[in-house]
Design a protein around this motif. Structure first.
Motif, mmCIF file in Angstrom:
data_model
loop_
_atom_site.group_PDB
_atom_site.id
_atom_site.type_symbol
_atom_site.label_atom_id
_atom_site.label_comp_id
_atom_site.label_asym_id
_atom_site.label_seq_id
_atom_site.Cartn_x
_atom_site.Cartn_y
_atom_site.Cartn_z
ATOM 1 N N HIS A 191 -30.774 45.085 124.099
ATOM 2 C CA HIS A 191 -30.973 44.675 122.713
ATOM 3 C C HIS A 191 -29.595 44.659 122.069
ATOM 4 O O HIS A 191 -28.895 45.689 122.053
ATOM 5 N N VAL A 192 -29.191 43.500 121.568
ATOM 6 C CA VAL A 192 -27.851 43.329 121.005
ATOM 7 C C VAL A 192 -27.941 42.675 119.627
ATOM 8 O O VAL A 192 -28.944 42.061 119.287
ATOM 9 N N SER A 193 -26.876 42.789 118.868
ATOM 10 C CA SER A 193 -26.818 42.126 117.567
ATOM 11 C C SER A 193 -26.618 40.623 117.781
ATOM 12 O O SER A 193 -26.273 40.178 118.887
ATOM 13 N N ASP A 194 -26.789 39.847 116.724
ATOM 14 C CA ASP A 194 -26.561 38.404 116.823
ATOM 15 C C ASP A 194 -25.123 38.096 117.227
ATOM 16 O O ASP A 194 -24.878 37.220 118.066
ATOM 17 N N ALA A 195 -24.167 38.819 116.654
ATOM 18 C CA ALA A 195 -22.759 38.588 116.985
ATOM 19 C C ALA A 195 -22.476 38.940 118.448
ATOM 20 O O ALA A 195 -21.757 38.212 119.146
ATOM 21 N N GLU A 196 -23.026 40.051 118.912
ATOM 22 C CA GLU A 196 -22.841 40.436 120.314
ATOM 23 C C GLU A 196 -23.491 39.414 121.244
ATOM 24 O O GLU A 196 -22.916 39.050 122.277
ATOM 25 N N PHE A 197 -24.676 38.940 120.864
ATOM 26 C CA PHE A 197 -25.368 37.922 121.657
ATOM 27 C C PHE A 197 -24.478 36.692 121.815
ATOM 28 O O PHE A 197 -24.280 36.190 122.927
ATOM 29 N N ASP A 198 -23.946 36.208 120.706
ATOM 30 C CA ASP A 198 -23.097 35.017 120.741
ATOM 31 C C ASP A 198 -21.872 35.237 121.626
ATOM 32 O O ASP A 198 -21.508 34.369 122.431
ATOM 33 N N ALA A 199 -21.224 36.382 121.486
ATOM 34 C CA ALA A 199 -20.009 36.664 122.251
ATOM 35 C C ALA A 199 -20.309 36.774 123.750
ATOM 36 O O ALA A 199 -19.582 36.213 124.582
ATOM 37 N N ILE A 200 -21.375 37.481 124.102
ATOM 38 C CA ILE A 200 -21.728 37.646 125.513
ATOM 39 C C ILE A 200 -22.144 36.312 126.110
ATOM 40 O O ILE A 200 -21.703 35.943 127.205
ATOM 41 N N LEU A 201 -22.982 35.560 125.399
ATOM 42 C CA LEU A 201 -23.409 34.257 125.907
ATOM 43 C C LEU A 201 -22.206 33.341 126.109
ATOM 44 O O LEU A 201 -22.128 32.621 127.120
ATOM 45 N N HIS A 202 -21.260 33.382 125.204
ATOM 46 C CA HIS A 202 -20.048 32.563 125.348
ATOM 47 C C HIS A 202 -19.288 32.939 126.625
ATOM 48 O O HIS A 202 -18.825 32.073 127.371
ATOM 49 N N ARG A 203 -19.183 34.247 126.901
ATOM 50 C CA ARG A 203 -18.486 34.685 128.117
ATOM 51 C C ARG A 203 -19.265 34.307 129.376
ATOM 52 O O ARG A 203 -18.676 33.961 130.400
ATOM 53 N N VAL A 204 -20.607 34.343 129.307
ATOM 54 C CA VAL A 204 -21.441 33.891 130.428
ATOM 55 C C VAL A 204 -21.160 32.411 130.702
ATOM 56 O O VAL A 204 -20.941 32.005 131.850
ATOM 57 N N GLN A 205 -21.157 31.614 129.651
ATOM 58 C CA GLN A 205 -20.888 30.186 129.795
ATOM 59 C C GLN A 205 -19.483 29.942 130.327
ATOM 60 O O GLN A 205 -19.287 29.115 131.228
ATOM 61 N N ASP A 206 -18.481 30.647 129.797
ATOM 62 C CA ASP A 206 -17.100 30.488 130.251
ATOM 63 C C ASP A 206 -16.950 30.851 131.730
ATOM 64 O O ASP A 206 -16.117 30.271 132.434
ATOM 65 N N ALA A 207 -17.752 31.821 132.188
ATOM 66 C CA ALA A 207 -17.687 32.245 133.589
ATOM 67 C C ALA A 207 -18.448 31.289 134.510
ATOM 68 O O ALA A 207 -18.408 31.450 135.731
ATOM 69 N N GLY A 208 -19.141 30.309 133.936
ATOM 70 C CA GLY A 208 -19.898 29.357 134.738
ATOM 71 C C GLY A 208 -21.161 29.938 135.336
ATOM 72 O O GLY A 208 -21.674 29.436 136.337
ATOM 73 N N VAL A 209 -21.684 30.989 134.722
ATOM 74 C CA VAL A 209 -22.898 31.637 135.206
ATOM 75 C C VAL A 209 -24.108 30.885 134.648
ATOM 76 O O VAL A 209 -24.180 30.633 133.447
ATOM 77 N N ALA A 210 -25.042 30.535 135.525
ATOM 78 C CA ALA A 210 -26.276 29.878 135.081
ATOM 79 C C ALA A 210 -27.083 30.857 134.233
ATOM 80 O O ALA A 210 -27.106 32.060 134.495
ATOM 81 N N TYR A 211 -27.752 30.333 133.204
ATOM 82 C CA TYR A 211 -28.579 31.175 132.346
ATOM 83 C C TYR A 211 -29.820 30.392 131.959
ATOM 84 O O TYR A 211 -29.884 29.171 132.098
ATOM 85 N N GLY A 212 -30.824 31.136 131.473
ATOM 86 C CA GLY A 212 -32.060 30.467 131.109
ATOM 87 C C GLY A 212 -32.898 31.257 130.142
ATOM 88 O O GLY A 212 -32.573 32.385 129.756
ATOM 89 N N SER A 213 -34.014 30.654 129.777
ATOM 90 C CA SER A 213 -34.864 31.164 128.708
ATOM 91 C C SER A 213 -35.909 32.178 129.160
ATOM 92 O O SER A 213 -36.553 32.798 128.322
#
Length: 122
Positions: free
Chosen positions: A64-86
């Protein structure tokens, strides 16, 4: 009654590489391995102790993360080229979910563990 999870052991093929990647994606510090584990402090009460293991089943770790933490982590996931989903069954659809009135996403680490982020707790 006050119960706090203090630490959990996370099996990995390479404990230091797994700890380093987890810390990088989550914006945490990895200060190197100890005698047996590669620890990453998640917050003031929880530490992930990465441990080498030749064989293990994948696990699910939800945060469970804050909105800001969510955005930052998701950005790093995307930058790392890691697949993600819903969802756990759509882990690579490149979408988020809106369960419980918040945002959520799932992705796997190289060892196959499923990591979940949510901005609204279940």
């Amino acid at each position: 009654m006050t119960i706090t999870l203090n630490h959990t052991i996370v099996p990995a093929r390479n404990k230091e590489a797994a700890a380093r990647l987890f810390a990088q994606i989550f914006g945490l510090d990895f200060e190197g391995g100890s005698d047996h584990f590669a620890p990453v402090r998640v917050n003031s009460t929880l530490t992930f102790l990465f441990d080498d293991s030749a064989s293990f089943q994948s696990c699910h770790y939800a945060f469970h993360v804050s909105d800001a933490e969510f955005d930052a982590i998701l950005h790093r996931v995307q930058d790392a080229g890691v697949a993600y989903g819903s969802a756990p069954w759509n882990i690579d659809d490149g979408m988020l979910n809106d369960w419980n009135g918040g945002r959520g996403v799932y992705f796997k680490n190289p060892d196959g563990h499923v990591l979940e982020l949510m901005t609204a707790p279940r």
